[in-house]
Design an enzyme around this catalytic site. Structure first.
Site: not given
Length: 290
Positions: A70, A215-216, A220
């Protein structure tokens, strides 16, 4: 665990003993988004990045997940700058095994000497003598898994790594990993909208292995007006993303969600999700609606 007070909402998420001996609050923080665009370079607001990390700990979060890739290394350095010397109950998990040629570009490298080098660099960048949870970021198909995990076991024997985890694995790969060493955690993509790792979660739950969904939130279309999440969120006086996190916490006792953000206000909103109590029926309705 400290008594649940209003200033530490993460305490309400319940606890999990990672590796059987490191007890943490189940709602953690993922430090990927503290870097620049494409998870590359410095943050556009370094002062806010430090504020987010310090606020996370104030909110009762004692599990922070990062990786050498990262930035690269930017996230680990920010964690050290914000929080070192670390609180006794803070578990910082990091990962090695993905190289970064540029923004949004991720390439697995599992050669043992590379993994060893990256672990040593993570120790230095985080300012620790031992990494509590070191995760193989991806299995490199070009290198035998026994060689990749074997290197992490060597680091463990040297006292530089406490627990070993894996990321983005199938059930079969997780079983194979467990024949090589004790696996404390698995980190796969999982959320209300993408449950393709359901079988891995079910296996982890049976074996009491921590399941860290990356990506919990991924709300959307689910969060759009009139959608399943939208209606349920209104009933709870919550945001759709808070409800998505509450659903994860309810879904399994081994679930350790790590929502990430680069903004303090968003961090505070996410952490309040720990206070939302869903019934089994509400959870099933949300699951069925997707």
């Amino acid at each position: 665990m400290s008594h649940q007070n209003t200033s530490r909402p993460a305490d309400a998420s319940g606890t999990f003993a990672l590796g059987g001996d490191l007890t943490i609050n189940r709602l953690g923080y993922g430090a990927m988004q503290l870097t620049g665009p494409g998870v590359w370079g410095e943050p556009k607001d370094p002062a806010e990045a430090l504020r987010v990390l310090r606020r996370a700990v104030e909110l009762g979060i004692n599990f922070i997940d990062t990786a050498d890739s990262y930035g690269p290394f930017v996230s680990e350095r920010l964690i050290r700058e914000a929080l070192h010397p670390y609180p006794d109950d803070l578990l910082i998990a990091t990962k090695g095994g993905l190289t970064r040629p540029g923004p949004d570009d991720w390439r697995p490298v599992g050669r043992p000497e590379y993994l060893h080098q990256q672990a040593e660099l993570s120790l230095r960048h985080l300012g620790v003598e031992r990494i509590d949870l070191y995760q193989l970021h991806r299995i490199d198909e070009k290198v035998p898994l026994a060689d990749q995990l074997g290197e992490l076991v060597l680091l463990q024997q040297e006292g530089k790594v406490r627990h070993i985890g894996v990321s983005e694995v199938t059930v079969q790969q997780l079983k194979e990993a467990r024949t090589l060493t004790n696996i404390a955690s698995v980190q796969n993509r999982y959320n209300l909208a993408d449950r393709s790792a359901e079988d891995v979660l079910n296996y982890a739950e049976r074996e009491n292995i921590a399941f860290i969904p990356w990506f919990p939130i991924a709300t959307g279309e689910l969060a759009s007006p009139g959608g399943a999440l939208d209606a349920a969120a209104k009933q709870h006086g919550a945001s759709p993303s808070q409800l998505a996190l509450a659903w994860l916490l309810h879904r399994s006792p081994v679930m350790l969600p790590i929502p990430g953000t680069s903004q303090t206000a968003h961090l505070e909103e996410n952490t309040q999700a720990a206070r939302i109590t869903l019934t089994d029926d509400e959870c099933e309705a949300l699951t069925a609606a997707v």
